[in-house]
Structure formats: C-alpha cells, structure tokens
Design a protein around this motif. Structure first.
Motif, mmCIF file in Angstrom:
data_model
loop_
_atom_site.group_PDB
_atom_site.id
_atom_site.type_symbol
_atom_site.label_atom_id
_atom_site.label_comp_id
_atom_site.label_asym_id
_atom_site.label_seq_id
_atom_site.Cartn_x
_atom_site.Cartn_y
_atom_site.Cartn_z
ATOM 1 N N GLY A 114 -4.835 14.613 1.335
ATOM 2 C CA GLY A 114 -5.288 13.230 1.398
ATOM 3 C C GLY A 114 -4.852 12.408 0.215
ATOM 4 N N THR A 115 -3.648 12.669 -0.283
ATOM 5 C CA THR A 115 -3.167 11.891 -1.425
ATOM 6 C C THR A 115 -1.721 11.488 -1.184
ATOM 7 O OG1 THR A 115 -2.500 13.924 -2.505
ATOM 8 C CG2 THR A 115 -4.646 13.025 -3.120
ATOM 9 N N GLY A 116 -1.283 10.546 -1.992
ATOM 10 C CA GLY A 116 0.130 10.191 -2.028
ATOM 11 C C GLY A 116 0.670 9.639 -0.720
ATOM 12 N N ILE A 117 1.953 9.721 -0.580
ATOM 13 C CA ILE A 117 2.649 9.099 0.530
ATOM 14 C C ILE A 117 2.301 9.804 1.845
ATOM 15 C CG2 ILE A 117 4.767 10.480 0.424
ATOM 16 C CD1 ILE A 117 4.653 6.700 0.847
ATOM 17 N N GLY A 118 2.021 11.092 1.758
ATOM 18 C CA GLY A 118 1.669 11.841 2.963
ATOM 19 C C GLY A 118 0.395 11.278 3.584
ATOM 20 N N PHE A 119 -0.569 10.924 2.732
ATOM 21 C CA PHE A 119 -1.839 10.373 3.202
ATOM 22 C C PHE A 119 -1.604 9.020 3.874
ATOM 23 C CE2 PHE A 119 -5.667 7.813 2.168
ATOM 24 C CZ PHE A 119 -6.530 8.459 3.027
ATOM 25 N N VAL A 120 -0.784 8.178 3.230
ATOM 26 C CA VAL A 120 -0.483 6.865 3.786
ATOM 27 C C VAL A 120 0.126 7.014 5.172
ATOM 28 C CG1 VAL A 120 0.942 4.804 3.502
ATOM 29 C CG2 VAL A 120 -0.218 5.806 1.529
ATOM 30 N N ILE A 127 6.037 10.680 -6.311
ATOM 31 C CA ILE A 127 7.198 10.992 -7.155
ATOM 32 C C ILE A 127 6.734 11.598 -8.471
ATOM 33 C CG2 ILE A 127 9.131 9.994 -8.431
ATOM 34 C CD1 ILE A 127 9.345 7.895 -6.201
ATOM 35 N N LEU A 128 5.696 10.972 -9.061
ATOM 36 C CA LEU A 128 5.193 11.489 -10.338
ATOM 37 C C LEU A 128 4.697 12.922 -10.198
ATOM 38 C CD1 LEU A 128 3.325 8.502 -12.015
ATOM 39 C CD2 LEU A 128 5.525 9.554 -12.606
ATOM 40 N N ALA A 129 3.956 13.179 -9.112
ATOM 41 C CA ALA A 129 3.434 14.536 -8.918
ATOM 42 C C ALA A 129 4.590 15.525 -8.787
ATOM 43 C CB ALA A 129 2.548 14.586 -7.677
ATOM 44 N N SER A 188 0.832 -1.210 0.000
ATOM 45 C CA SER A 188 0.000 0.000 0.000
ATOM 46 C C SER A 188 0.864 1.257 0.000
ATOM 47 C CB SER A 188 -0.933 0.006 1.213
ATOM 48 O OG SER A 188 -0.185 0.153 2.404
ATOM 49 N N ILE A 189 2.111 1.127 0.480
ATOM 50 C CA ILE A 189 3.001 2.293 0.526
ATOM 51 C C ILE A 189 3.551 2.618 -0.862
ATOM 52 C CG2 ILE A 189 5.184 3.176 1.426
ATOM 53 C CD1 ILE A 189 4.699 1.549 3.935
ATOM 54 N N LEU A 190 4.026 1.583 -1.566
ATOM 55 C CA LEU A 190 4.755 1.840 -2.812
ATOM 56 C C LEU A 190 3.951 2.558 -3.898
ATOM 57 C CD1 LEU A 190 7.107 -1.265 -3.053
ATOM 58 C CD2 LEU A 190 7.576 1.057 -2.246
ATOM 59 N N PRO A 191 2.686 2.139 -4.154
ATOM 60 C CA PRO A 191 1.936 2.900 -5.175
ATOM 61 C C PRO A 191 1.783 4.369 -4.797
ATOM 62 C CG PRO A 191 0.803 0.875 -4.616
ATOM 63 C CD PRO A 191 1.899 1.023 -3.619
ATOM 64 N N GLY A 199 6.658 4.579 10.428
ATOM 65 C CA GLY A 199 8.129 4.654 10.391
ATOM 66 C C GLY A 199 8.669 4.097 9.085
ATOM 67 N N LEU A 200 8.097 2.971 8.654
ATOM 68 C CA LEU A 200 8.534 2.381 7.382
ATOM 69 C C LEU A 200 8.284 3.362 6.232
ATOM 70 C CD1 LEU A 200 9.570 -0.147 5.900
ATOM 71 C CD2 LEU A 200 7.190 -0.792 5.557
ATOM 72 N N THR A 201 7.126 4.037 6.292
ATOM 73 C CA THR A 201 6.812 5.037 5.263
ATOM 74 C C THR A 201 7.895 6.116 5.224
ATOM 75 O OG1 THR A 201 4.525 4.672 5.912
ATOM 76 C CG2 THR A 201 4.954 6.477 4.386
ATOM 77 N N LEU A 202 8.278 6.578 6.408
ATOM 78 C CA LEU A 202 9.327 7.603 6.474
ATOM 79 C C LEU A 202 10.622 7.091 5.861
ATOM 80 C CD1 LEU A 202 8.848 9.233 9.993
ATOM 81 C CD2 LEU A 202 8.207 10.125 7.752
ATOM 82 N N VAL A 203 10.953 5.828 6.196
ATOM 83 C CA VAL A 203 12.195 5.264 5.662
ATOM 84 C C VAL A 203 12.164 5.269 4.136
ATOM 85 C CG1 VAL A 203 13.558 3.150 5.449
ATOM 86 C CG2 VAL A 203 12.715 3.874 7.689
ATOM 87 N N THR A 204 11.002 4.860 3.557
ATOM 88 C CA THR A 204 10.941 4.826 2.089
ATOM 89 C C THR A 204 11.105 6.236 1.512
ATOM 90 O OG1 THR A 204 8.541 5.024 2.095
ATOM 91 C CG2 THR A 204 9.456 2.789 2.002
ATOM 92 N N ILE A 205 10.504 7.239 2.189
ATOM 93 C CA ILE A 205 10.645 8.611 1.688
ATOM 94 C C ILE A 205 12.111 9.029 1.692
ATOM 95 C CG2 ILE A 205 10.100 11.038 2.113
ATOM 96 C CD1 ILE A 205 7.460 10.075 3.348
#
Ligand SMILES: Nc1ncnc2c1ncn2[C@@H]1O[C@H](COP(=O)(O)OP(=O)(O)O)[C@@H](O)[C@H]1O
Ligand SMILES: [Mg+2]
Lengths: 289, 283
Positions: A244-250, A102-104, A93-96, A264-270
């Motif tokens: 409410g979009t993208g990685i910030g929303f996740v 990134i695209l935005a 759910s994080i990667l998409p 935390g994992l989300t932060l690591v990917t960012i």
C-alpha cells in the motif's frame, strides 16, 4: 533451420574426411559419428514439440485461437488504458508516489550493496577468511535471492504492517542476496596478484580490502548496483500494491476504482522512469569502464 | 665478520604442498647484504615456492629462515608484518592495482609501516610522499607519477613494481621472474635497475630467472634448483654446460639453444669478473 543445416552438413563432411584418410574403417566410424549427431538433433526437435504440445494443452494455449484473440485483447486494453487529457490532472498524485518509489529502490539497492560487499569479501575464495565462511555466505545469498520479492513482502507485512518500510525491506533483502552473489563472483574472478603484492609488503587485511580489492572491482560493483536499481523500480510497483505504498498503491487505487485511463498513465510514467534509469546507467557504465 | 654480513640464512628449508611431492627439499642458502643472487631452474623446480617461503606468503613445512638476525618461521602475525617491512617483492606480472596511478601504487609499499586505518584511507605523510616521488625518479618514471598504471608499457609497469619495492626501504628484494613477461630491451633496463639497486643502495636481491644468459651477466652468485633441491651454487664463471645440464636436465630448454651456449659463456667470463670484484667490495 539450424538443425536442418547441421544434418545436411553431416554426411558431406564425413565424405571429406574419407578423402583424407581413405580407409574404410575410418569412413564407417565417421559416418556413425555424424549419424548419431543427426539422430540426437532430431530427437531434440521432436521432444521440443511434444513438450510444447503437452504443456500448451495443459494451460489451454491453442496457437490458432491465440493468433485470433490476442490482437483483439490488445486493442481492447489499449482503448481502456489509454490516458486521456483528463487523466493528466491526476499527475500530481502520481508523481510524489513515483518519487518515493524511486527513492526506496535507490536506497534499498545502495544499502544492500554495502552489506553484500562486506559479506562477499569475507566469503570469497580469494579474499575470504577461510573456514566454513565461504559456504555460509553462499547459502545466505542463495536463500535471500531465491525467495521472490513478493513472498518477502507478504511475509514482512505480518511484522511491519502496510508501510514504506515493509516495501523497502522486501526490496533490500532480495537485492542483498542478489548483489552478494554478483559481488562474490566479481571478487572471485579478480586477479590475486595485487593482493599478494600488498600482503608481501606487510599490509593488513583491512588495508588490502580498501586499497586493492575495492579499486579493482569498483566498476563492476557500480554496474551491478545500477542494474539493481532498475530492477527494483520495476519490482517496487508490484511490492507497492501489496504494502500500500508508492506507485504500486496509486496504480492499485485507480485500477480498483475503474479509472483505467489514470492507471494507464501510471504505467506510462513507470515505463518512462525505467527507460530513463536504463539510459542513465548505460551512460554511467560507459564512462567508468 | 662473515656472520654480520649475512642478511638471509636459509637452512634445510622444505615445503610439501598438500598431497604432492616435496616442492622444496632441504634447501640451504645464504645471501649477504647488498649481494645479487640469482636462482635458476626449470619451470616447476620450486623457485617461486622458495621466495615465498622467505616472507611466508607460503608457510614452509620445516627448516629455518633467519632474516636480519630474526627467525622468520617463528614469528607471530604482528611480528611477521614488521619483518615484511624490510623484505620487498617484485613479480612477473607486476601485480599492480591497475585502476590506480603509479604514485598510488608506489605508496602501497608503505602500508606495512602504517596503522591499519591510516593505511586503508591512504593518509601518507609528507615524508612518505617525498620518498615515493624520489624512488619513482630513481626508476626513471618521474613524469608518469599521475598516470594510471594500466596505460604504462610492460617495462614501465615493472619499474613501478621496483619503485613500490624500494619505497619500503628494504634490506632484501625478492624478485620472482621479474623479466619473464618483457621484451629483451625492457628486460635489460629492468635487470640493470636491479643491479643498480644492489650496488648503489646496498639492497640484497634474490632473483628467480628463466634466462640463463641474464643470470650469468648480472649475478654475484648463482644457485641452481632442480626438483626442489639445490643442485648448484657458485659464481657465474663456474657455470658450464655440465652445470646447465644438471639444473635443467636433458630437455632442450627454451632460450638456451646449443649454439648460443658458447658466446653466452664467453660473455659471462667478463661479467663474472666484474661481479667478482663487486662482491669482494661488499665483503
Ligand atoms: N599452491 C600449490 N599447491 C600445490 N602445488 C603447488 C602449488 N604451487 C606450486 N606447486 C608445485 O610445486 C612445485 C614448484 O612450483 P614453483 O615453486 O611454482 O616452481 P617454479 O617457480 O620454479 O616454476 C611444482 O611442482 C608445482 O606444481
Ligand atoms: Mg615460478
């Protein structure tokens, strides 16, 4: 450290210059000069500590407790936000979301670059079309650049609701202001000789822009756009929380549902993406320079 | 007959920059087809201003410039562009687009002939490309066509500049201190190329020069400017110490120490004689 060194140097060099000139009048003048320098430095150092003390008191910043508390805070944070094996299952759910962020960022930077370049050419001192254009362009750049991206996002939410487009637009507008400013400076600093040469040969304005201005500043344009993409990926996280979009929303969802490990994992990917982006753009910059 | 031969006729040209004294003051001058005319003068004398008033990179304040039978100062934007096709210019700092190759820079000389879009997109015809290669060959840079111009030496850069000027198929070449940034050897190569342009291609050259010795050696005619006014006009053999003094004033100028004056003048006699014959040849 540096301050003390300068202060010590003062009288010494004063002595040296006395030996050279040898007159009492110049000795007095030199001494007065260095004494004044030392006093100014001293005043600056005292001023710095006073400002520190006052503003520190204002925000409740106490050096001693900071040294004691902050490591504990970090330790707690690390424990809470440390991704576990379990959180890895949420990667799908994080990667998409990361992809869309990134695209935005890329899209907003690149589209902003096109508009910014046109505006910068029209408003630059070297290639500008004259009249009040230069001032107007600078004012536009300044307004868009100085309104923070979060403020743009909040304002745009009224018109465009929570959507990908709102986030994109907020990033686009700040990028546009920032890039216009950067391109203006790039074009202003460009040497005007080749422009003059093409003008003498009878080239039209548009021909000069495409055949001369663009080739001459293309490397710094690419460099600025790459930098803008990096910045936008970071900012997109914050904007995403609001729109409410993208990685910030996740991140927001997991954070609010107490899944700190996944947040935390989300932060690591960012962080990984930003580092990758920086590495890539450094590489590209080195190649094109 | 004289009229037909006159390519450029400047009358009473005056230029005042905003709020400054006159940079050009009532200058009259003409250049015949294929003639090599040098303008000498101290720095700030108005040499660059004079050249740029001819192709209107700078708008003259008053006076007339007739080029090839057309009054330049009256031309509208479109006609000015047409007139600039036949007046090319080379510069002290070469003014090349360094990120581009030599051949691309040379082809920039064709932009004045092309539609805005075709020129902007760099869509040159086969004939134009062939011409560009020909002129690069003429300046001795055939092997450097695909080299980026920032990798060339100063002399080579200036020769790319000459090639860009030639590809315009001009009637007149304006040269603003073409050798001021070059070493003596490259300076000579460049001056010889320019002289060749005038002699072999019949393109008139109007050249600003700092170096009096080069002016004496290469010109058909020399014009002296001082403080915006024309203070001398004549053949190289008419230049003597008094003339130099009028043009440059009392100040000792760089590159013209007193002891070098005598051999320079002697050398000039020979060159002046040769130049004299070539100018009668044209007339
Ligand atoms: N763009 C300008 N604005 C104002 N004054 C200028 C400008 N260009 C040249 N001048 C002045 O005009 C005079 C002639 O300059 P210039 O034609 O460059 O002389 P030269 O090429 O002989 O050295 C100088 O006094 C210079 O300061
Ligand atoms: Mg000059």
């Amino acid at each position: 450290m540096r301050a003390r060194k300068l202060a010590v140097e003062g009288p010494a060099s004063a002595k040296a210059s006395t030996r050279l000139t040898g007159t009492n009048a110049s000795l007095a003048a030199t001494n007065a000069f260095f004494r004044k320098k030392t006093l100014v430095l001293l005043a600056l150092v005292i001023g710095f500590f006073v400002i520190n003390g006052v503003s520190g008191a204002f925000v409740d910043f106490d050096f001693v407790s900071a040294v004691v508390d902050i490591p504990a805070g970090i330790a707690w944070m690390a424990a809470e936000f440390m991704p576990t094996v379990d959180s890895l299952s949420k990667l799908e759910s994080i990667l998409p979301a990361l992809g869309s962020t990134i695209l935005a960022s890329v899209a907003s930077s690149c589209i902003a670059a096109v508009f910014a370049f046109v505006l910068a050419v029209l408003g630059s001192r070297t290639t500008g079309i004259g009249g009040p254009t230069s001032i107007i362009v600078r004012a536009i750049a300044s307004i868009f650049r100085n309104i923070p991206v979060v403020a743009w996002a909040l304002v745009l939410l009224f018109s465009f609701k929570q959507s990908e487009f709102t986030g994109f637009l907020a990033l686009f507008l700040t990028s546009f202001g920032y890039l216009t400013r950067c391109f203006l400076e790039t074009i202003d600093e460009m040497s005007t000789g080749p422009i003059e040469a093409l003008r003498a040969a009878g080239a039209t304005y548009f021909q000069i822009v495409v055949q001369c201005v663009m080739p001459m500043c293309v490397t710094s344009i690419i460099s600025w756009v790459l930098y803008m993409i990096e910045t936008n990926i970071r900012d997109a996280t914050l904007v995403g929380i609001l729109t409410g979009t993208g990685i910030g929303f996740v991140f927001d969802v997991y954070y609010k549902s107490f899944r700190y490990d996944v947040a935390g994992l989300t932060l690591v990917t960012i962080v990984l993406v930003v580092i990758a982006c920086e590495t890539l753009s450094n590489y590209i910059r080195r190649r094109i320079m | 007959m004289a009229d037909e031969n006159i390519l450029l006729d400047i009358r009473g040209l005056t230029k005042c920059y905003k709020g400054d004294a006159k940079a050009l003051d009532d200058v009259s001058l003409n250049v015949r087809r294929g003639e090599f005319v040098t303008i000498i003068g101290a720095s700030g004398a108005g040499k660059s201003t004079l050249l740029r008033c001819i192709n209107r990179l700078i708008e003259p304040t008053s006076g007339s410039v007739v080029f090839d039978g057309r009054e330049m100062t009256q031309l509208g934007k479109r006609d000015l562009r047409l007139a600039r096709q036949r007046i090319s210019m080379i510069f002290q700092h070469y003014n090349l687009v360094y990120r581009m190759t030599a051949i691309e820079n040379v082809l920039h000389g064709r932009l004045g002939y092309k539609s805005t879009l075709a020129g902007a997109l760099g869509l040159y015809s086969e004939d134009e490309k062939a011409l560009a290669f020909k002129v690069l060959d003429q300046v001795g840079l055939a092997d450097f066509a695909y080299k980026r111009t920032d990798q060339l030496s100063g002399g080579q850069k200036q020769r790319v500049g000459i090639a860009r000027a030639l590809v315009q198929e001009p009637l007149l070449m304006l040269c603003d201190e073409p050798i001021a940034s070059l070493d003596p050897k490259s300076s000579r190569t460049v001056m010889e190329r320019l002289r060749w342009v005038a002699d072999e291609l019949g393109i008139a050259c109007l050249v600003n020069l700092h170096q009096v010795d080069f002016a004496l050696e290469f010109s058909d005619r020399i014009v002296g400017l001082a403080k915006g006014r024309k203070v001398f006009e004549g053949t190289p053999d008419e230049v003597n110490e008094e003339v130099i003094h009028t043009v440059y004033g009392d100040v000792d100028i760089e590159g013209l120490p007193g002891d070098r004056m005598v051999p320079t003048i002697v050398q000039a006699d020979v060159a002046g004689g040769a130049a004299g014959t070539s100018s009668t040849g044209v007339a």
